[in-house]
Design a protein around this motif. Structure first.
Motif, PDB file in Angstrom:
ATOM      1  N   TRP A  72       0.549 -34.944 -54.614  1.00 22.85           N
ATOM      2  CA  TRP A  72       1.788 -35.721 -54.565  1.00 22.85           C
ATOM      3  C   TRP A  72       1.994 -36.362 -53.197  1.00 22.85           C
ATOM      4  N   ASN A  73       0.922 -36.659 -52.497  1.00 19.61           N
ATOM      5  CA  ASN A  73       1.041 -37.287 -51.189  1.00 19.61           C
ATOM      6  C   ASN A  73       1.205 -38.797 -51.324  1.00 19.61           C
ATOM      7  N   GLU A 133      10.554 -31.010 -50.056  1.00 14.38           N
ATOM      8  CA  GLU A 133       9.771 -31.624 -48.980  1.00 14.38           C
ATOM      9  C   GLU A 133       8.460 -30.889 -48.735  1.00 14.38           C
ATOM     10  N   TRP A 148       8.053 -36.649 -56.123  1.00 11.43           N
ATOM     11  CA  TRP A 148       8.150 -35.195 -56.044  1.00 11.43           C
ATOM     12  C   TRP A 148       9.551 -34.790 -55.578  1.00 11.43           C
ATOM     13  N   ASN A 149      10.037 -35.454 -54.566  1.00 12.33           N
ATOM     14  CA  ASN A 149      11.364 -35.172 -54.028  1.00 12.33           C
ATOM     15  C   ASN A 149      12.428 -35.281 -55.121  1.00 12.33           C
ATOM     16  N   TYR A 179       5.271 -31.006 -50.056  1.00  9.35           N
ATOM     17  CA  TYR A 179       4.534 -31.888 -50.954  1.00  9.35           C
ATOM     18  C   TYR A 179       3.152 -31.313 -51.293  1.00  9.35           C
ATOM     19  N   ARG A 198       5.239 -38.886 -52.891  1.00  5.01           N
ATOM     20  CA  ARG A 198       6.164 -37.917 -52.289  1.00  5.01           C
ATOM     21  C   ARG A 198       7.600 -38.173 -52.745  1.00  5.01           C
ATOM     22  N   TYR A 199       7.956 -39.449 -52.899  1.00  7.14           N
ATOM     23  CA  TYR A 199       9.322 -39.774 -53.312  1.00  7.14           C
ATOM     24  C   TYR A 199       9.587 -39.270 -54.729  1.00  7.14           C
TER      25      TYR A 199
END
Length: 291
Positions: free
Chosen positions: A50-51, A44, A58-59, A46, A55-56
């Motif tokens: 990776w915004n 979390e 990256w997660n 980020y 983000r999903y």
């Protein structure tokens, strides 16, 4: 006596790890420690690139990364072979062999990333200390996260992991042994398998980006239809309103309701995670249409 011996062993291990931190300062950065208030797990945190909906990805990427033991065993001292450097250059990658954020600042984040369902917990149990020491385990992992955080596409991610997660080998075809080729192929397949869930999210994001203008236009049109119907019904209480107009507006809203339901179904099918906010807007609109 037994408790005293255990305490002495713990003290000795802490002292040994402290010495290891000192020995590796040149590799992992010597910047002054700054409190980063890392109050979230690593997946979390980020990076700037990776915004948004990335983000999903990256997660998911950080959560699948522990599937490869090389994430923790291979570190920045590995180096890069000539062919690998060419691959990195072609992908637009610049591999930095230093972890810039002080490791002490990252440990609160590491602790938050070690819940009972975390894949990191399994990897740590499997590899520490039989394959790698605890400080090195975390330093290698956070270095990988640092370098992945600079990637602007999953193609870059794949190229990067093919390089920094495998032991250094001579990759030129003239000197490559069959066993090395087999290992390289196995590593490529492992990276492909590991990254597939992340690529699924990327494809979903691209679909959502393509469809969002159409969905936003439908939301706008439906909202205008509802507002017009409300105005006509409101006037109807005070003055005569043609029945045909009212019927036409009701039919329009029924049609819009069907379209909204179809859009919710499309979003649920193609990108259930990234489109949660958009799905909620459509469902709220659907509630207004029902009313």
């Amino acid at each position: 006596a037994e408790a005293s011996q255990m305490a002495e062993k713990v003290k000795a291990r802490i002292a040994e790890e402290a010495e290891e931190f000192k020995r590796e300062e040149q590799i992992y950065g010597t910047e002054e420690s700054v409190d980063t208030s890392a109050d979230v797990p690593i997946w979390e945190r980020y990076p700037d690139s990776w915004n948004g909906h990335r983000r999903y990805e990256w997660n998911k990427l950080i959560k699948v990364l522990p599937q490869d033991d090389g994430t923790f065993i291979v570190g920045p001292t590995r180096g890069v072979a000539g062919v690998e450097q060419g691959q990195a250059d072609a992908a637009g990658l610049q591999i930095d062999h230093v972890l810039h954020e002080p490791i002490n600042n990252l440990m609160p984040c590491a602790q938050l990333s070690m819940d009972k369902d975390s894949p990191l917990s399994d990897s740590r149990f499997k590899l520490v200390p039989s394959k790698v020491k605890e400080p090195t385990f975390w330093k290698h992992f956070f270095w990988k996260c640092q370098e992945l955080g600079k990637c602007t596409s999953l193609d870059q991610v794949k190229t990067l992991l093919l390089i920094i997660n495998s032991p250094l080998t001579i990759l030129e075809s003239s000197s490559q042994e069959p066993t090395q080729a087999d290992k390289a192929q196995a590593h490529r397949q492992a990276v492909d398998t590991m990254l597939e869930p992340v690529f699924v999210l990327e494809r979903s994001r691209h679909w959502l980006e393509d469809q969002t203008p159409r969905i936003e236009e439908e939301i706008k049109t439906t909202t205008e239809s509802i507002q017009l119907l409300q105005e006509v019904v409101g006037r109807g209480r005070q003055e005569a309103t043609p029945e045909e107009l009212v019927d036409s507006l009701f039919e329009s809203c029924k049609y819009r309701k069907q379209k909204v339901s179809v859009l919710v179904g499309d979003l649920t099918e193609h990108c259930p995670v990234q489109s949660e906010a958009l799905q909620q807007r459509l469902m709220d609109l659907n509630d207004e249409l029902k009313a």
